[in-house]
Every structure is written in C-alpha cells, then in structure tokens.
Write an enzyme that holds these catalytic residues in place. Structure first.
Site, short mmCIF file in Angstrom:
data_model
loop_
_atom_site.label_atom_id
_atom_site.label_comp_id
_atom_site.label_asym_id
_atom_site.label_seq_id
_atom_site.Cartn_x
_atom_site.Cartn_y
_atom_site.Cartn_z
N LYS A 63 27.29 -33.04 23.80
CA LYS A 63 27.34 -32.91 22.34
C LYS A 63 27.20 -31.48 21.86
CE LYS A 63 27.33 -37.37 20.94
NZ LYS A 63 28.31 -37.92 19.99
N SER A 318 28.07 -37.88 30.76
CA SER A 318 28.00 -37.34 29.41
C SER A 318 26.63 -36.80 29.03
CB SER A 318 28.43 -38.42 28.41
OG SER A 318 27.69 -39.60 28.63
#
Lengths: 333, 333
Positions: A63, A318
């Site tokens: 992110k 991720s």
C-alpha cells in the site's frame, strides 16, 4: 490462451506512462522488495514460483507505493490541508507514513474491528486516528465529516488513479527481477493492486497471464467477472481481513478486461499457505498475503484450463501485518 | 577502536583466498540472500541496521554455504562413500541437501532433543537419520561408529576449514550489498560462522568491527576471550538451540584474534528481538537468528565503549527454522 497483442490501456484509470511516472516519483521512498523462491514449494506445486515480498515494503504492505504516489502527486496548496482516508489498516498506515514524509497531516478513519497491529502502525507513523463503526456506511460518513471539517484531500484506498499507478510499480520491478515470468497471481479486494499490476505487466508483455486470488467468502470479483458488472455482497466472511472490499468504478474496467481469471480459495487453504510461508519461506505474512500461494496449490487452479501453461508464476505477497495472537489462533485450527 | 591495518589470515583455518574459492564453488547452488532494513528498528536502536537474511538461504540457515563448500571440495573417490555429521539440525539439513545435489549419501547423527522442524528438514533433503542421546559424547560416539561402518567422510558442523570458508562468503555478499557497514554482529556458537565472516570482512576492510552475540546461558565464547583459551561449560541453558556448542581448535584462533568483542544477552532479550523480527521485519527467525538484533538493542551493548562508533551495523540473521508451537510458547511468555 492467446496473446493479447493490442493491450490498449489509455482508457483506464492507469496506464504504463502513469505507472512509470509513479516509479520515478516514489523510487527514493520505497523499498525495492526482494523476490524469494523455494525449491520445496516449487516441488509441491510442480511450478517455478517467485514470491514478490511486499510484506517487506515500508509499513509492511504494498500500500505504501500507491499512498506515496498519491501524496507526492498533490500540489503544495492541496497538500497543506492534509489527506483523509478510511481503511481497515494497511492503506491507512501507508498514507500516514507517506504524509509524514511530506510533512502534512493524515486523518485516518478506522473501523473499530481493524486488526490491532494495523492500528498501531497508523499511530506509529503519526496518523490521526478517528474511529468509526465497522460498516462501510459509517466509515464513509465519518470520512465525509472529516473532509468537511479539515478541507483535506480524500485518498481512497483503491478507487483512485494515483493509487493504482503506484501499485503498478510492483510489476515493473518484478519483471525486471524475474524476466521469465509468464503468470502473475495477485490478491483481489477493491482491485487497486491487481489493476496496477495488470496494466503494467500486460503493457510490457501482453502474453503474461494475470490471475486474481479471492477468498470464497468474499467472492465478489469472481461474481462480477461472471456477471459482466460490479457485484457486491450483502456480507463477507473470510479470515483475510484485507480482502473484504468491493471493486470500484476505476478498478472494475481493468479487472473486467485485463484480469484473465479469478481463482477462489477456502479460508482453510489460506491458513495452510500462511503456514508454508512461515515454515518454509520464513516470511511473516498476513492471510491476504498468503492467498496467492493458496491459489497456486488449490485444486480449483489445477483444474483450470490455463494451469498447464503457467510455468513461471509470480506471486505477490501483499502484506505481513498480522497480530501474533490472531496468527496463532488461525494456525492451530 | 584502532584500525588493524595488517590483518594476516594465512595462519588460520580459512583466509580470503579460500573464501573466494568457496564463493566460486558454491555460487550456483546457494541463494544470494537479501538485506532488509527497517526505519522503525533503526529508530529504536539509534543506528542504521542491515539484516542479512540467511533464514532465506536453502535449508533455512547459513549452514548450506559451508556444507555445500565441503561437499563439492571432496574428490570423487572420497565423495562416493558419502558424508557423516552430528548436529542438532541446521548443519544436518544443509549437509543432506548438499549431498543430495552431488548425489552422494549423507549419514546424520541427530540428538533426540533436536527441534522437530530441523529433523524434518533432514528427512526432506534425503539425509539418513541415526538417532543418538542428547550428550555431545553420545553424538560423537555414534558418529564414529557410522564412520567406521561406511567409510564416509566426517564433516564437522564448524571445526572444519571448508565449512568456515563457506560461511565466510556471507561477508563477501554483505559488503557488496551494503558497502557502508562499519560493524558486523554475528551469533556465536562453535564459531564457524563468525570465523568465516571475520576473516573475509577484515581482509576486505581491516577497520570493520566484528562482534559476537552470545546467550548468557551459553557464554563460553565470552569466557574464552577473557581467559585467553577455550573454555567449555558443564552445562548450557538457553532458548537459542543453535548456540549451545563450544569453540574448536580451528575456530578459536580466529575468534581470539579477529572478534573484537562478545555481547552477551538474556534469553528474554532474544525473545523480544524475535518478536520484532516477526512483527516489524516480517521475517520468521529462530531464536539463534534473532540474537544479533537482541545484542544491538541490549543495554550491555549500549554501555560498551565501541557503541558510539558503530553506525552502520550488519546483523546476520543466521536461520529461521523454528517449530511454530515452540515459537508460540516462547513468544507468549
């Protein structure tokens, strides 16, 4: 699968130019994350797997790439009033950190059920926490209120072209690190990550397959692809706290056109994959981060017609933000 | 600390030439492990820390470097009869894997109290397990018996010039990856790892400090340095199962001359450092692997006269093989 030789990405919320610009913009702030491999896991899957470890990214998740791109895209006047977002955690922490680097305030609306370690990250990076109820409605209402009070800029966790372009820099790195990849498997939630990854990868090599990995209990992307329109669910139920969002109008056209297929996996398969990440790869992942490996090892993938053609598979881990207690409770099941 | 401008390593069991030869010999078999960093942990320590992650090495620990160098140093006649060793785990798994790559048998004497995951690694890599009692005496007697029966070559876990040279390749990589390092902190047990690391690092740059990190409950290296001779202990007591061995005649001269200091830490500090590795670095480490970070964060290091001069510190995360259940029991204390 036929190679798409004419991938046109101009019409999407991100394209290869915006992704290359993002790379230049964020390059000095991010970690170039390593790619790991394991012959044991290769043998288990019968494929060559390359794990792009975004759990080692600053803030513990991919992110930060998008957040950094968004924050450093703002002009000075916009930036001065700060940014606001609502997020269950990783985007929130990433935005806080990026805002701190630029020296501007970050107002973070966090639902009360967010994992503790993700909230701690927000606080650690200097984000100003504003609590909301768990529902998306409450999150959005609270964010709107903060927007009105502060004049800050909303940076949506995924439905934002700057965010998508930032996440796309993962493909630029991965394909440079491992040029032989023919397939990339990406966790899907709101679609910001996979949209950036797909646009960049297919622009570089249209023959690369991009597959989404999704929990059965939050299979809105799979249903959306089947229906040809965005489908949302009345409720979601999965251990993967990062994969509970729905597609948005910026991400859906990319997911519709450039994501070749969606592999759905059971929570039990996610937990097993997490265990392998800890025990074999030696990487601390959160459930959402393990879903790509879960997909590769799942029976549903092995029955997929593309399976035989997937030989060198990039798997995007991720993120790695998980409370140790929660991890343990999951793993001992 | 004064720079030692005349590091002479010809008299030791390894030197920069044997380490460079090892690098050529093992290069196509090993992983070049990544170096990770974390601004959060930098802020906690007030130093720039660079984690050389040998937990991502094949077999989950640095041991594969030395094992590979030893196995591929054997001439064909020697190799044909196989190799034998006794080890609590990581060296055993590494030797099994290296032997498998060369297609020769590996006979592994394992004490009954070895961690389960390490034994599983041996079996996974095709090593032939021969159980012994936990004591060093029983391990050595059993190994001697196997040697006599098979004619195999003994490859000692650390007191062996081929092993030391293999481990030294870590410094070659680390100083290429992060040239600004002024200090390297290395877990110490039998001394194979730190001997190789010290010889290579000081040959490249004599001003680099090499510090050992050792558990208080197995502080034989610290006592040995103080006494000027190898000191052994009647018993050892530490959570770090990889750090219970004593120095040997190949490793002691190097530890005596080239290791600048020994930092001893409590088991509680090791556990805290492990937690940071999981939660912040996102790396799955075993207790022995976390001791370098424990040392950097310890009060005893901060009171050490060299602390002020240690600005860029390389920390070798030696391995990541830990049973999840054992890990959990340690972390929840």
């Amino acid at each position: 699968m036929e190679a798409k030789s004419d991938v046109k990405t101009e019409k999407y919320a991100a394209n290869i130019s915006s992704i290359r610009e993002a790379q230049v913009r964020i390059n000095s702030f991010i970690h170039k994350t390593p790619v790991l491999s394991s012959e044991i896991i290769n043998a288990m899957s019968g494929r060559r797997l390359f794990f792009k470890c975004e759990c080692f990214q600053k803030g513990g998740a991919f992110k930060f790439r998008g957040a950094c791109n968004a924050i450093f895209s703002l002009d000075d006047d916009q930036a001065a009033k700060g940014v606001v977002t609502h997020s269950s955690g990783n985007h929130a922490a990433a935005l806080s950190l990026a805002a701190k680097l630029r020296g501007i305030p970050a107002y973070i609306v966090i639902p009360k059920n967010a994992p503790k370690c993700k909230v701690e990250n927000v606080i650690r990076y200097g984000g100003q926490v504003i609590w909301s109820e768990a529902s998306m409605q409450s999150r959005e209402n609270t964010a709107t209120k903060v927007l009105q009070e502060t004049g800050a800029v909303l940076v949506h966790p995924y439905n934002d072209c700057r965010i998508i372009s930032g996440q796309g820099t993962i493909s630029l790195e991965l394909l440079e690190q491992v040029p032989c990849i023919d397939t990339i498997i990406v966790p899907i939630s709101g679609g910001g990550l996979i949209s950036g990854v797909a646009v960049a990868a297919k622009s570089i090599n249209p023959a690369i397959r991009v597959l989404a990995a999704e929990p059965k209990g939050a299979n809105d992307a799979s249903l959306s692809k089947a229906a040809g329109r965005i489908v949302t669910l009345p409720e979601v139920n999965t251990v993967a706290d990062g994969l509970r969002a729905f597609l948005g109008d910026c991400t859906w056209p990319i997911v519709r056109d450039l994501v070749d297929d969606v592999i759905t996996v059971e929570d039990g398969e996610i937990i097993e994959a997490m265990k392998l990440c800890y025990e074999i790869l030696k990487v601390s992942v959160e459930p959402s981060g393990a879903i790509g490996l879960a997909a590769v090892l799942s029976n549903s993938f092995k029955q997929n017609p593309t399976w035989l053609d997937c030989k060198g598979i990039g798997i995007i881990i991720s993120g790695g933000n998980v409370d140790l207690e929660v991890l343990w409770e999951s793993l001992r099941r």
